[in-house]
Scaffold this motif. Structure first.
Motif, PDB file in Angstrom:
ATOM      1  N   SER A  33       1.075  -0.798   0.419  1.00  0.00           N
ATOM      2  CA  SER A  33      -0.031  -0.093  -0.063  1.00  0.00           C
ATOM      3  C   SER A  33       0.501   1.115   0.082  1.00  0.00           C
ATOM      4  N   HIS A  66     -11.215  11.412  -0.609  1.00  0.00           N
ATOM      5  CA  HIS A  66     -10.578  10.378   0.462  1.00  0.00           C
ATOM      6  C   HIS A  66      -9.967  10.858   1.533  1.00  0.00           C
ATOM      7  N   GLN A  74     -13.877   2.482   3.247  1.00  0.00           N
ATOM      8  CA  GLN A  74     -13.507   2.251   2.173  1.00  0.00           C
ATOM      9  C   GLN A  74     -13.236   1.151   1.819  1.00  0.00           C
ATOM     10  N   LEU A  75     -12.701   0.696   2.588  1.00  0.00           N
ATOM     11  CA  LEU A  75     -11.351  -1.264   2.491  1.00  0.00           C
ATOM     12  C   LEU A  75     -12.989  -1.385   2.287  1.00  0.00           C
ATOM     13  N   TRP A  78     -14.186  -1.061  -0.718  1.00  0.00           N
ATOM     14  CA  TRP A  78     -13.921  -2.115  -1.708  1.00  0.00           C
ATOM     15  C   TRP A  78     -14.029  -3.681  -1.702  1.00  0.00           C
ATOM     16  N   TYR A  79     -13.962  -4.025  -0.488  1.00  0.00           N
ATOM     17  CA  TYR A  79     -13.681  -5.736  -0.476  1.00  0.00           C
ATOM     18  C   TYR A  79     -15.535  -6.195  -0.700  1.00  0.00           C
ATOM     19  N   ILE A  82     -17.013  -4.003  -4.138  1.00  0.00           N
ATOM     20  CA  ILE A  82     -17.098  -3.767  -5.549  1.00  0.00           C
ATOM     21  C   ILE A  82     -16.394  -5.603  -6.068  1.00  0.00           C
ATOM     22  N   PHE A  83     -16.053  -5.659  -4.609  1.00  0.00           N
ATOM     23  CA  PHE A  83     -15.040  -7.469  -5.520  1.00  0.00           C
ATOM     24  C   PHE A  83     -17.060  -7.899  -5.398  1.00  0.00           C
ATOM     25  N   PHE A 103      -7.428  -6.367  -1.573  1.00  0.00           N
ATOM     26  CA  PHE A 103      -7.738  -5.031  -1.190  1.00  0.00           C
ATOM     27  C   PHE A 103      -7.760  -3.927  -0.318  1.00  0.00           C
ATOM     28  N   ILE A 106      -4.751  -2.439  -2.020  1.00  0.00           N
ATOM     29  CA  ILE A 106      -5.418  -1.445  -2.785  1.00  0.00           C
ATOM     30  C   ILE A 106      -6.334  -0.275  -2.362  1.00  0.00           C
ATOM     31  N   GLY A 107      -7.279  -0.650  -0.943  1.00  0.00           N
ATOM     32  CA  GLY A 107      -8.162   0.502  -0.715  1.00  0.00           C
ATOM     33  C   GLY A 107      -6.818   1.065   0.559  1.00  0.00           C
ATOM     34  N   CYS A 111      -6.285   5.400  -0.975  1.00  0.00           N
ATOM     35  CA  CYS A 111      -6.383   6.002   0.861  1.00  0.00           C
ATOM     36  C   CYS A 111      -5.063   7.199   1.284  1.00  0.00           C
TER      37      CYS A 111
END
Length: 235
Positions: A33, A66, A74-75, A78-79, A82-83, A103, A106-107, A111
């Motif tokens: 990250s 962000h 945000q995490l 994503w998980y 979006i996943f 993820f 990414i998250g 951020c």
């Protein structure tokens, strides 16, 4: 079970292995990250400094999102969001290759890029405008002047906040536990469930986070000292 017994945790090979694995995953998530955040931050800075009109408002919107939405949210977006929208083939591949850690990287990377980009922007803005004029007078083009004259000074000026945010990123890696990443906090919770030694294992986890945070701060302090122009002049 009675009294305080740290050996019940540290003397158990299974628990020690779980802690070591958690530390390894924490640093994998942190390094991934951090690298992603720094690369993206440099891109955001380039967009903001570019002559294109869309660059500044686009980056400002990215940074605002962000910095004002909690990292935990945000995490989870994503998980858990979006996943689930990804094609089944992609989702299956990610699931096989530790989707939780991917993820998390990414998250956290997306951020933290917002904070890093603002740190770098402040560092570049603190460089005297005369530095650019002098570089151009010596024959540098805009890109060359930014690369060899402005950016080195800007990064050096931005080191203190970059170090602080790097430590914050390390600590925020613990948020990955909410999406099931098997990092240090996850290991601590698993050991607590197995051993029922709540105080001992959380004490160990606290000491480990403190130790590694201090190590990162020490590395940052060393880099700041090494790049201090006043120190270089004295040397």
């Amino acid at each position: 079970m009675s009294g305080f017994d740290l050996s019940a945790i540290l003397g158990n090979p299974e628990y020690t292995a779980m802690l070591l694995h958690g530390i390894e995953m924490t640093f994998i998530i942190y390094a991934g990250s951090w690298s992603m955040a720094m690369a993206l931050a440099l891109l955001l800075l380039a967009l903001r400094l570019s002559p294109f009109r869309f660059g500044d408002p686009l980056v400002a919107a990215y940074v605002s999102y962000h910095r004002n939405v909690p990292t935990l949210v945000q995490l989870m977006l994503w998980y858990f969001g979006i996943f689930t929208l990804m094609p089944s083939g992609v989702a299956t591949w990610l699931a096989v290759h530790n989707a939780e850690a991917i993820f998390a990287v990414i998250g956290l990377g997306l951020c933290q890029a917002a904070y890093f980009s603002e740190d770098l922007r402040s560092g570049v803005r603190s460089v005297s405008p005369g530095q650019m004029q002098a570089a151009r007078a010596l024959g540098h083009g805009y890109v060359s002047a930014m690369r060899f004259v402005i950016m080195p000074q800007g990064v050096r000026n931005a080191l203190p906040p970059l170090i602080n945010h790097s430590v914050s990123l390390f600590k925020n890696s613990s948020l990955a536990v909410v999406i099931g990443a098997s990092e240090l906090t996850h290991a601590v919770k698993e050991i607590e469930n197995l051993s029922f030694r709540t105080f001992e294992i959380y004490l160990v986890g606290t000491v480990l986070y403190l130790f590694f945070s201090l190590v990162i701060m020490s590395i940052g302090a060393y880099l700041s000292m090494r790049t201090d122009p006043a120190r270089s002049a004295r040397a």
